[in-house]
Design an enzyme around this catalytic site. Sequence first.
Site, PDB file in Angstrom:
ATOM      1  CB  CYS C 248      -0.889  -0.009   1.239  1.00 17.39           C
ATOM      2  SG  CYS C 248      -1.870   1.499   1.454  1.00 17.39           S
ATOM      3  CB  CYS C 250      -0.249   3.732   3.937  1.00 15.54           C
ATOM      4  SG  CYS C 250      -0.243   1.971   4.365  1.00 15.54           S
TER       5      CYS C 250
END
Lengths: 394, 282, 305
Positions: C248, C250
Amino acid sequence: MGYVAAKGGFDAIRAAEELVRTRQRESRSSWLELDQIIDRLGYAVDRVMGEGGLWDPELAARAFRQAEGDLIEATHLVRAHRSTLPRFGATRTVDADEIDVLRRIVPAFREPPGPQLLGRTLDYTGRLLDLTPEDQARNEAVMAVADGLTDTGTTEADEVADHDIDRATRVPGRLLDALRSMDAVVDRRRSDDPDPIDITRLPARPGSPRSARLSAMARAETGALVQLWYRNILGPDRHLHEVTLGEVRHGRLPVSVEHPLTGEPLTVGHVRVTEVEAIEDLDGVDEDRTRFDVGYGMTFGHNERKAIAMANLDIALARDDGSGPLEQSVLLTTDGLDASGFLEHLKLPHYVTFRSMMERKSALRSDRVRQARADRRPVAVSDCEVTDLSGVGA
Amino acid sequence: MNAPNEWALLVEGLGKVYGPGGAEAVPGTGPDFGRTVSPSTGAIVGCWDIDLEVVPGEALGVIGESGSGKSTVMRCIAGDQTATTGQARLRSVDDGATNLFDMEPSARRALRIDQLAVVYQDPSEGLDLGVSAGGNIADRLTAAGWRNFGQIRARAAELLARTEVPLDRMDDPVGTFSGGMRQRVQLAKALANRPSVLLLDEPTTGLDASVAAGVLDLIRDLLDETGVGAVVVSHDFNVIEMLTRRSVVMHHGRIVEQGLTDQLLEDPQHPYSQRLVGAARG
Amino acid sequence: MRLLELAIETSNETARPILDESSKREVRRAVLTAVAVPGYQVPFGSREMPVARGWGSGGLQITLAVIGDDDTVKVYDQGEDGGVNAANLRRLIRRSEEVETTTDARAATIIQTRHRVPEDELIEDQTLVLQVPVPEPLRGVERDMNELRRMHAEGDYAKMWVSLYEDIVRNGVITQTTGYPCLVNDRYVIATTPIPRWDVPRLHQAKFLSLFGAGREKRIYAIPPHTDVEPLTFTDVAFEVEAIASACRCGLIRPGGERAAYLVELPRQDGTSEWVCSDTDWCARQRVDAGLLDPTTLVETEVEL
């Protein structure tokens, strides 16, 4: 409460809604009145009531206006509104013989018992686009009103009164009764379906009684029934014969409820309906070739093509008796909201499912799966122990 | 005759009437009257008063012209049609205590998984033509609870090899197979779960003579090998002669003669049997 | 009951509900039947909702029918609370019922979802309401409704097994993507909405109640808490969830990492892609916990009606 703002989507739908509202409210054309819609766009209002399964011309007109002329959308509004209302009773079963006809034709006979009453129909209007200049047409309409030739405030009741015909004519006998007297039809009346199934409470599914099928068709989308009819006449399915029409009627029926205190029937209003009887030539091996059978169609408002398709499908369903796919087609594929909603749901985000599909595509291209496919080559005879099958059955 | 406790399949008093009247439709029909249509109700008496007994490892022939009721008998035993009256028992079901005709339809259908198998004249009745040969056998195996892919494949291959279906065709849809090959796949599928009784309905009708001969050889070998009890329904004396030891002759919905197959062919007693044999040997 | 009594009983309605009270009772009855017979598709008189058929009308009816005074509702679609469809459904529910909403799956008592099961481990007393477009798991192998009824009644799923067999034979792997067929409580095969296979194992012996609503097809089915949910697979061919090979954006969720989640792809024009967690609220909380995100910047603003 959470960490992610759920506001993005909300703002977007609010903005889209605002664009809709702006055009509806701030249009430079004048406000569209409900009575204009009911008077001048009556077929649309009737379709919304029929497919919406709710008799209320004003609500239907309101829905039609809000939907900007999209009939399916208007039907959706009417039905979703219906879901908000409590159902606190049911009317008494209507006797279709109490109809006050505005129009009645019997194609099967030159002079049937009762009248051939052409009434109001677009059938013979010449079908040439009226190109009268707008100003002239509007003036003529205004003059006509001034001269009292037309009553712009036409109500349902006035419409009936406009027909200068006596009650005996307006409540004609039924051709089916005449055919029965002539011993020309098989008797298919049965007593195991006395109260009509309410398909808003019990889903109409294969195996449902006839009343459920008729209710489903009465609410079906007009185009879907016409298409299903045509497909079965000309297309690959071939479940239908062309019928001969016995009755085609458009008229008003009184609606009554049982008085909550006295229990007496009480007329609470009228609905306009189209009613059709379709005469079928029985030619199946196990059918009575010496007689006819009759299919039935009825829907709210003036919608003859739907009622005819319905009557023809009704008799086809009776003859098919659930043995073929026709019943499933009628019950499961003709509802306008079902079909359109499901079609349009494809517009919703599908990126979670699509990701899963992409993943399988890469899996299929992976060395691992290529190898698995290669390993699975049709098993060679030498790979498996070919024993004789003795002991089978032991 | 065999001792009564030896049968694998026992049929007694089987009758099937198409149309109104049930047993009341029967008088006035049959070989004595030369008709199957009931004079009183107009119903068709498909078969009546049918008694059959099959012992394990034995094939019983049912011979007759088309319309004689032989396929009706088979379909009533198989459960494809509902018998009007009578009994059918399988030794493998409750040791023969249960009349199959009294069973719930679902339990009746479940018999077809591993007790009672059918090979139809038309392969599309017994096979899913859109599915591979292996997949058709997997259908029966998974119905019987098989859940191991490798074992399913090995068993399917074993059955197909035994029924002489080339294994390089195992993964091809059966719809792409020739008629003879389809019948071989049907046999493999029918025998997948070792049923105790196998019903064969005109298993080689419609095949070329040389192909039919090969399939008949296979069926005979399989019957010998598996010890399954079989009922072979056919209008063809060659088929009956090759596969069965005992047979019955049907005419207008009734059994008109029964006995050892070779005696029946050598010396038929009933005039109808004589006519039938004469025509076949003519 | 006489007409007058009924009129009195039903007259006590709230301001602008989108489903009347007697209809809610009917939906609850169907839900109870569904819970009593896990995996069985219970027919119900599905009402038309202010969203179209196929847009969550079944899930919406269930949510409206089971909401009580103390409930807190989360609505999300594709794992995203901020999507247009989720926002619209959330607004409709709040207009119709006086109920709190949240985006935090842990705080919700009712979670209406389309296509995902939250990454958070849900617990007892939480109810997952799944929107179902096609409730019939066997439709791919059989179209005739009478035959479908028979197959379910007799537990005859051989055709389904054959389709899995044929899939492996043809493709070397099972290519079924979402909505994977599962056997519930060793009895009925269900369609798992279309949630990805990633989510399927989390339905097995789950602590929460799952309710499946198919409005267009007028059926409701359920998986009660602590119920077996087995994906149909051969014993020697393992059930595969989606392979997640990327991280991800993130940075916290990566293959082989401590935490795993279902990721979705954000393609760029040049053929490369970025990846993000599909469950947006869960992802944000991971970042907050890791000190990568200041929670005060992301607190939900109350949605006006």
